[in-house]
Design an enzyme around this catalytic site. Sequence first.
Site, PDB file in Angstrom:
ATOM      1  N   GLY A  55      -1.717   7.324  -0.334  1.00 36.71           N
ATOM      2  CA  GLY A  55      -2.130   8.696  -0.062  1.00 36.71           C
ATOM      3  C   GLY A  55      -1.656   9.667  -1.122  1.00 36.71           C
ATOM      4  N   THR A 112       0.814  -1.215   0.000  1.00 37.39           N
ATOM      5  CA  THR A 112       0.000   0.000   0.000  1.00 37.39           C
ATOM      6  C   THR A 112       0.850   1.268   0.000  1.00 37.39           C
ATOM      7  OG1 THR A 112      -0.093  -0.081   2.422  1.00 37.39           O
ATOM      8  CG2 THR A 112      -1.894  -1.146   1.201  1.00 37.39           C
TER       9      THR A 112
END
Length: 251
Positions: free
Chosen positions: A198, A194
């Site tokens: 963001g 991941t």
Amino acid sequence: MTPARILIIAGSDSGGGAGIQADLKTVTLLGGFAMTAITAITAQNTLGVQGVHPIPTDMVLAQMESCISDIGVDAVKIGMIGSAQTAMAVAERLAGLDGVPIVFDPVMVATSGSLLADADTIAAFHKLMAIATLVTPNIPELAALGGEEIAARFGTHVLAKGGHGEGAMLTDRLIAPDGVAKTWSDARIDTPHTHGTGCTMASAIATGLGQGMALPDAITRARDYVRAALMLAPGFGGGHGPMGAPFTFHA
């Protein structure tokens, strides 16, 4: 069709998973033209951040000015800011842009857990939130910034991202100054890879805004893009690896 001009103000990730490297890929794959003002150089991989070298504030501003004065800007994405001094100076310069949407991703900690902003820099984030069209904190960042009331306090929109939440379903909430405007829920994608979510989300939203999309539509496309990228993670590295690049993504 002329691509939207997206100015990215953020740090460099040597491992290629987050920061400027992720931003460039995202803006390009979504049809924008990416420009950069690099705020810091990091020695970084999937296991953590081994070193950080902030770029002097005057050089960050010089990079911004080179892009703004010549090429022009349709939207701005702000990520890792480097220092409190740079945060204040960047906010002052961007306040002079008329009608340009600004997406601020308040980067504090890398996916690996490494600190990317000290207390003084985080305290200076209020200057950036005050000029932002959208602020995109995850759950810990939102708590550190003061909670959902920052939308009303700074007259901005906040995308409260749910990726750090528990359970099989995750929910993102768009909070306007007067309350919740929209929510999105999807099943969690079970992957350790991941790194850069963001950064990618914020750049994808900024690209959509620069292309003239309404904010909820830009967020919807960005969420779909991030989920596609997570599904394509190549599995590089021994820690939180980078996402993939959905070259065939269609909104």
